[in-house]
Design an enzyme around this catalytic site. Structure first.
Site, short mmCIF file in Angstrom:
data_model
loop_
_atom_site.label_atom_id
_atom_site.label_comp_id
_atom_site.label_asym_id
_atom_site.label_seq_id
_atom_site.Cartn_x
_atom_site.Cartn_y
_atom_site.Cartn_z
N CYS A 136 0.84 -1.20 0.00
CA CYS A 136 0.00 0.00 0.00
C CYS A 136 0.87 1.25 0.00
O CYS A 136 1.39 1.66 1.04
CB CYS A 136 -0.93 0.00 1.22
SG CYS A 136 -1.91 1.51 1.36
N CYS A 139 -0.44 4.10 2.15
CA CYS A 139 -0.23 3.90 3.59
C CYS A 139 1.22 4.20 3.99
O CYS A 139 1.47 4.81 5.02
CB CYS A 139 -0.55 2.45 3.98
SG CYS A 139 -2.11 1.83 3.36
N ASP A 140 2.17 3.73 3.18
CA ASP A 140 3.58 3.69 3.61
C ASP A 140 4.53 4.58 2.83
O ASP A 140 5.71 4.68 3.16
CB ASP A 140 4.10 2.25 3.53
CG ASP A 140 3.30 1.29 4.40
OD1 ASP A 140 2.80 1.75 5.46
OD2 ASP A 140 3.16 0.11 4.04
#
Length: 309
Positions: A136, A139-140
């Site tokens: 992701c 997300c990261d």
């Protein structure tokens, strides 16, 4: 043993399909429980900007859209549960939905659990999960500021993730096993115009290596067989998805890839169980079509409910 709590409708999965279905069933005054294992909103939470969802000419953040859908459903009395669904049984005409938080009974069930990211299945992938291996970018991505990262895949999701990562990373290398990308032309154009993004085509990954964190990738050229090493700080895997249907194998008819087979009413092979969104065979796998599936399933449940009443 106490009887499980009863609902008119239980919806499994809170992506656009499940959330839209919940808006419709809750608004129809059907007692509805929505079960989600992760973040409400599903995979659209990973989309920083949805540009093709009708009604938002400037696009909308996926996390925001999911939150708005949930708020709309809760306004009509939706109940929610965070937990994992482990099975479905048919008992005395009711559907018993087994979860990590206990069993619940319903007259109708909508399966809208979507799909899960596929893994590469190479040495080092599990070992370095969360230590440089990610599924992701939204997300990261910010964790890799000024670092070199790789994205594996050539479809819309992979190339969109590369564009997102280019905002943080010093360099983004897209690795694809084919000689051409499969992403839509407009997404490819943006990636080719981004100076931080480069492409390694006809290439697969043999292994992910490192010490505490990812340090390098072992690569293989699919045309020449040549082996090489690429130094990176992170690798984002975006090679497709598989349906989250393990718990309904043997209960519902699935296609050869594991997706739920439905008719045009979103009915599955078991009366009273419906499927909607990415988990359904032949789904277009778009947020708007998932929402349409959810609405279709909910409308047909409402009709069958009132017919029996």
């Amino acid at each position: 043993m106490a009887e499980p709590a009863y609902y008119d409708v239980i919806i499994i999965g809170a992506g656009p399909a499940g959330l839209t279905a919940a808006i419709y069933t809750a608004r129809a005054r059907l007692n509805t429980l929505l079960v989600e294992i992760g973040l409400f909103g599903g995979q659209i939470n990973n989309a920083e900007l949805l540009e093709n969802f009708p009604g938002f000419p400037d696009g909308i953040d996926g996390l925001e859209l999911g939150g708005l859908m949930l708020k709309q459903a809760e306004k009509f009395g939706l109940k929610t549960l965070t937990g994992e669904v482990t099975g479905i049984e048919i008992k005395n005409g009711n559907k018993i939905v087994k979860t990590s938080e206990g069993d619940f009974a319903a007259d109708s069930v909508i399966i809208a659990g979507g799909s899960q990211r596929q893994k590469l299945g190479v040495p080092g992938e599990n070992e370095f999960a969360g230590k440089g291996v990610s599924y992701c970018a939204t997300c990261d991505g910010a964790l890799f500021k000024d670092r070199v990262v790789a994205v594996v895949g050539g479809g819309n999701a992979a190339v969109s993730e590369a564009l997102h990562l280019a905002r943080f990373a010093s360099k983004v290398i897209v690795i694809h096993r084919r000689s051409e990308l499969t992403a839509q032309a407009i997404i490819q154009e943006r990636a080719f115009a981004e100076p931080k993004i480069t492409f390694l085509l006809d290439t697969t990954i043999d292994a992910i290596e490192g010490e505490q964190f990812v340090r390098s990738l072992k690569l293989n050229n699919t045309k020449t067989g040549a082996k090489s090493t690429l130094e990176v700080s992170g690798i984002f895997v975006s090679i497709g998805s598989k349906p989250a249907t393990d718990y309904v194998k043997g209960v519902l008819q699935l296609d050869p890839l594991g997706y739920v087979v439905t008719n045009e009413k979103m009915e599955t092979s078991v009366p009273g169980i419906y499927a909607a969104g990415d988990i359904r065979a032949n789904s277009a796998r778009q947020a708007i079509t998932a929402a349409g599936d959810g609405a279709t399933a909910a409308v047909n449940i409402e009709r069958s409910h009132h017919t029996r009443k």
